[in-house]
Design an enzyme around this catalytic site. Structure first.
Site: not given
Length: 313
Positions: A143-145
């Site tokens: 998952l993206d930051v």
């Protein structure tokens, strides 16, 4: 001054480097980049014939060039550190399911100095699969930051192999909720548009003819005056896929300033990142074959923003 592990080097400047700038001479003699050489000079770690120098000073053949070169930390090293806000949703011998908060990367990467999921699991005593690149061991999805929500990490080697293959074969059900600006037309649809790196900004992605095959399915759950709440199923899993696809439709995620969201609306609803949350993950258990699903509720900042949108008339 203690530099920890440091490499102390002393070399005579050869005739061929007569008149060269100090940073250029260092780069040639010590095999460093000019940028790294200039950093060491600025930190006072370089002398010529015992005297401090500036990077633009010139060297003479036969001069003694001394440099203290501290070892640099490996940007991919996993640093065990408990991350406040990571919740363990489920845990057994095969895998662990977590609820990832915003602002946490899944694993270390060059340029990222912040907290990571794998660092938290290491500090919390979880033994995870050793399959995969060293900094990504056990990681079967990311998952993206700036994206929160549910994700799974493999603990056993068998689970890693089965789950990695399930993600590759697209048999994992990945469901997200996104609050997007405006109202997509049609209210329900599929976006099939290839995604590649943005040629102007290396941290962004874009719909490109030469990009990788990318498919996003969406349906509208709620339509409000300024924004719509969508339920999104990912068929593929490209970096920034939902954000890029919704931006391409001219309906960026609320708060996603990187991909064209309205900063005034973001301020109005009090959100400082893209309104995007991984709400559900479903897959066959790698050991039992039973279909399992895991869910994550909206974090406070996203819930608040949605409440503001719902109340706007």
């Amino acid at each position: 001054m203690n530099f920890g592990h440091a490499d102390q080097r002393t070399l005579l400047v050869p005739d061929g480097l007569e008149g060269e700038r100090v940073d250029a001479a260092m780069a040639r003699l010590f095999g460093l980049s000019r940028t790294r050489a200039a950093e060491l000079i600025a930190e006072g770690l370089v002398t010529v014939d015992g005297s401090a120098v500036a990077k633009s000073d010139r060297v003479s053949a036969g001069s003694m060039l001394d440099a203290t070169i501290p070892s640099q930390a490996d940007p991919l090293e996993i640093k065990p550190e408990i991350v406040e806000g990571i919740k363990i949703i489920y845990d057994d011998d095969a895998f662990v399911v977590i609820d990832k908060p915003v602002g946490v990367a899944v694993h270390p990467s060059p340029g990222w100095q912040g907290q990571t999921v794998v660092g938290h699991l290491a500090a919390a005593g979880f033994r995870i699969s050793t399959s995969g690149a060293k900094e990504r061991e056990g990681i079967v999805q990311r998952l993206d930051v700036g994206t929160s929500g549910v994700m799974v990490i493999a603990k056993s080697e068998h689970a890693y192999s089965v789950l990695k293959n399930a993600f590759r074969q697209r048999t994992v059900d990945k469901t997200y909720h996104a609050l997007v600006q405006g109202h997509p037309d049609p209210l329900e649809g599929t976006i099939d548009a290839p995604i590649g790196r943005n040629p102007k900004y290396d941290y962004k992605f874009a719909v490109r003819a030469d990009g990788r095959h990318s498919v996003t399915h969406y349906e509208t759950l709620e339509a409000h005056r300024f924004a719509s709440l969508l339920k999104i199923h990912l068929e593929t899993g490209r970096t920034h896929q939902i954000r890029v696809h919704m931006s391409a439709l001219k309906h960026p995620c609320v708060g996603d300033l990187t991909y064209g969201a309205d900063p005034a609306l973001a301020r109005r609803v009090g959100v400082e990142r893209q309104w995007l949350h991984a709400v559900q993950l479903g897959f066959e258990h790698p050991e039992t074959g039973e279909y399992v699903t895991f869910e994550s509720t909206y974090p406070d900042d996203l819930q608040h923003a949605l409440d503001v949108i719902r109340d706007a008339h």
